[in-house]
Motif scaffolding. Sequence first.
Motif, PDB file in Angstrom:
ATOM      1  N   TYR A   1      -8.116   1.822  -8.151  1.00  0.00           N
ATOM      2  CA  TYR A   1      -8.082   1.650  -6.708  1.00  0.00           C
ATOM      3  C   TYR A   1      -8.163   0.176  -6.490  1.00  0.00           C
ATOM      4  O   TYR A   1      -9.154  -0.381  -7.156  1.00  0.00           O
ATOM      5  CB  TYR A   1      -8.851   2.396  -6.055  1.00  0.00           C
ATOM      6  N   ASN A   2      -7.414  -0.601  -5.934  1.00  0.00           N
ATOM      7  CA  ASN A   2      -7.567  -2.088  -5.563  1.00  0.00           C
ATOM      8  C   ASN A   2      -7.918  -2.210  -4.434  1.00  0.00           C
ATOM      9  O   ASN A   2      -6.963  -2.245  -3.549  1.00  0.00           O
ATOM     10  CB  ASN A   2      -6.335  -2.818  -6.108  1.00  0.00           C
ATOM     11  N   TYR A   3      -9.249  -2.648  -4.158  1.00  0.00           N
ATOM     12  CA  TYR A   3      -9.718  -3.149  -2.919  1.00  0.00           C
ATOM     13  C   TYR A   3      -9.719  -4.635  -2.457  1.00  0.00           C
ATOM     14  O   TYR A   3      -9.981  -5.336  -3.228  1.00  0.00           O
ATOM     15  CB  TYR A   3     -11.092  -2.644  -2.817  1.00  0.00           C
ATOM     16  N   ARG A   4      -9.035  -4.707  -1.516  1.00  0.00           N
ATOM     17  CA  ARG A   4      -8.503  -6.218  -0.876  1.00  0.00           C
ATOM     18  C   ARG A   4      -9.849  -6.493  -0.234  1.00  0.00           C
ATOM     19  O   ARG A   4     -10.170  -5.940   0.644  1.00  0.00           O
ATOM     20  CB  ARG A   4      -7.427  -6.441  -0.238  1.00  0.00           C
ATOM     21  N   ARG A   5     -10.511  -7.625  -0.532  1.00  0.00           N
ATOM     22  CA  ARG A   5     -11.814  -8.125   0.070  1.00  0.00           C
ATOM     23  C   ARG A   5     -11.470  -9.222   0.963  1.00  0.00           C
ATOM     24  O   ARG A   5     -12.336  -9.614   2.043  1.00  0.00           O
ATOM     25  CB  ARG A   5     -12.714  -8.508  -0.927  1.00  0.00           C
TER      26      ARG A   5
ATOM     27  N   ASP B   1      -5.122  -1.948   0.996  1.00  0.00           N
ATOM     28  CA  ASP B   1      -5.456  -1.750  -0.327  1.00  0.00           C
ATOM     29  C   ASP B   1      -4.009  -1.252  -1.289  1.00  0.00           C
ATOM     30  O   ASP B   1      -3.088  -1.028  -0.648  1.00  0.00           O
ATOM     31  CB  ASP B   1      -6.566  -0.922  -0.751  1.00  0.00           C
TER      32      ASP B   1
ATOM     33  N   GLU C   1     -11.762  -5.120  -7.288  1.00  0.00           N
ATOM     34  CA  GLU C   1     -11.921  -5.747  -5.987  1.00  0.00           C
ATOM     35  C   GLU C   1     -11.172  -7.214  -6.109  1.00  0.00           C
ATOM     36  O   GLU C   1     -11.266  -7.945  -6.959  1.00  0.00           O
ATOM     37  CB  GLU C   1     -13.343  -6.395  -5.752  1.00  0.00           C
TER      38      GLU C   1
ATOM     39  N   TYR D   1     -13.861   0.495  -9.159  1.00  0.00           N
ATOM     40  CA  TYR D   1     -12.428   0.050  -8.557  1.00  0.00           C
ATOM     41  C   TYR D   1     -12.084  -1.516  -8.804  1.00  0.00           C
ATOM     42  O   TYR D   1     -13.432  -2.220  -9.099  1.00  0.00           O
ATOM     43  CB  TYR D   1     -12.490   0.436  -7.033  1.00  0.00           C
TER      44      TYR D   1
ATOM     45  N   GLU E   1      -6.596   3.075   2.267  1.00  0.00           N
ATOM     46  CA  GLU E   1      -6.621   1.877   3.193  1.00  0.00           C
ATOM     47  C   GLU E   1      -5.186   1.202   3.185  1.00  0.00           C
ATOM     48  O   GLU E   1      -4.997   0.814   1.995  1.00  0.00           O
ATOM     49  CB  GLU E   1      -7.950   0.977   2.870  1.00  0.00           C
TER      50      GLU E   1
ATOM     51  N   ALA F   1       0.907  -0.956  -0.085  1.00  0.00           N
ATOM     52  CA  ALA F   1       0.000  -0.093   0.102  1.00  0.00           C
ATOM     53  C   ALA F   1       0.829   1.433  -0.075  1.00  0.00           C
ATOM     54  O   ALA F   1       0.504   2.149  -0.969  1.00  0.00           O
ATOM     55  CB  ALA F   1      -0.682  -0.122   1.057  1.00  0.00           C
TER      56      ALA F   1
END
Length: 670
Positions: free
Chosen positions: A207-211, A93, A122, A120, A90, A21
């Motif tokens: 934006y790469n949002y880690r789930r 992310d 996911e 974005y 975040e 990040a």
Amino acid sequence: MNVKISIIMPTYNVEKYFSQAIESAINQSIQEIEIITIDDESPDNCGKIMDEYAKRDSRIKPIHKKNGGYGSAVNAGINKAVGEYIVILEPDDYIEKDLYQILYMEAKEFNLDICRYNCYSEIRNNMSPELMQTYYPGKHEYLSKNQLCEMFAIGHPGITLAIYRREYLVSNGIKLDESNKAFHDVDFVLCSYLMAKRIKIIQTCGYNYRRDVPTQSVTDMSRYYCIIQAINNIFISIRDHNISLDKEMKAAVIGYSITHLRHYYLLTKDNSKIADFILETIKRIIYKESHIYCKREVFDFISSLNKKIIGNAVDAPKIYKLNELDSIQSLIISGASYTNILSLFNFKLALFYTNNNKEKIMHEITLMLNGSIDYYKKNVLDVIKKILSTSDRSTIMKMHPSLIATMFIYLYKNEYSDAFHTMSSLGNKQRANENYNYISEYSDIALELYRTNTNLPESMKRSAYVEKNMKLSEKSFLKYIQGKSIAVVGNSPCHIGLGKGEEIDTHDIVIRFNNYTLSPQTENDYGSKVDVWGITPNIESINNLQQVYKYDYVISCDGAKKIPIKRRDFYYKYLMTGGSYFRIKADELINSTNIRIISMGLYVVNYLVENSENIEKINLYGFSLIDHYEGKRHYFDGDNADIEDLKFHKWKQEREYLELLKNDNIRSFS
């Protein structure tokens, strides 16, 4: 350093992902940033990691505080921030390289309080990324009240999906609730958007949002009751900030609130205690209200609880597909800004990954890499590697030789020293020659190849010659202007009747542009001398101009990286027979101004100012660009132009940029 963006990273127990990040923040293409990392008394090594990074990069400013939760951590970052805009990243992310540059350029150009993007990626473990598209109004303009209502009715929050003007947040006292333990974006987003005067949503991704992170509130059912406090905060903020809501906006706010409550009610049906609390909150809200604006399934749910309620339904956000989007070329032709083009490129690239449409990938990558500026690069290397590793590589070679050549150019510039060998070995000799011919349109690549391999086809040798001699011409030009007085004469009609012609002609060097004119009718105002001709590179009339050899130098810009064969052959003959021609680099100016199509005059003025240390003086004439808006394009024809087609905003930007360039070396500026 004037900090443009403050990146706030509230950090707690994410050691596994934190380095990725923070690296993605450090490597942003916009450099004027500060990275405020907040160690919220993290039990792992996050605090140590941020301190180590701070030793390497002075832009990183760690905060170590007692544990207070997400809200207090973000607020601590806002309090310390000094940037024009703030953004929340975040720590589990990561972001793509140019995401914040796109948002900042758009926000600055249109003086926005909030600039948001529409999608974005996911990220889940052992799965391909999934593209999540949120609300997008379908037009690149300020968000209207009706569109804001529509966005609320759909219910998408997303605190990380936008940058916020810091002064706007601070002056309005907009902060996160420090007492709540989850879902801070639900109330923060709605209230900050309600109070903003200028909001835009642009179509981009990065934006790469880690789930799959265990500590996320979305995965912790024990925190689901916090959604009730988040919704209560909305109505408290509306009251405390004296926000006036008309009937339509109030219905949308109610729809937004119920949408979130319903979502977590359905997730907690197996936990009757939490579900009962949420359901009671829903009933309490709809008992007091008679109108609601929300998605159809939400309205149907509410109707089952209160038959008397009246509502309007909004469709879910449109999911854009490749064939529904504008083309990069259409944006370039229309004069769209750097931001518009780059943001659409990123959005298309995100669609490539999720759609897995090889034919579309081949076609679009070819077009994008052939684009007129070298900034179409984000993640392209990964796409190229995937294409070259496919089992049907020979088919690709046969059907798309231009793609193979384009990929070679990119690989040569960015990754592989043996790219030339790799590409030339694909396919038979005929296809290899097609690649050579295509590559030869990039003279800078041709010259690099010629330096290591003189056994090249004639087309490649000509391109290499053109590139080499353009560099020599530029070097000669910089000596030519030393100690000289220079008049740069634009084509605006602002000097008609001022009798400046004799003054212009007294300069050592006079530079004119494109289809200028010299005639007895204009001589008194615009003079008759010309030493240097600045020409937009796509004006093919250069091929037929018989008097081109009368100029000391001919200059254009390299906004078009490709030089078509016909034009290249003219440059080759011109340079071979003693002409002096070179191209000014375009990328940096386009990037800094966000003007996609810049006048040749502005390129030259900017270039002279950058190299003005040994120039005696620079005087500008015919640059009163406001005359373009009034319908007078040139001093010599007096034609009226369609005002809508002139794109006044572009001319206004050029004028403002010329004002910035004024210094002691520019003595006169009209």
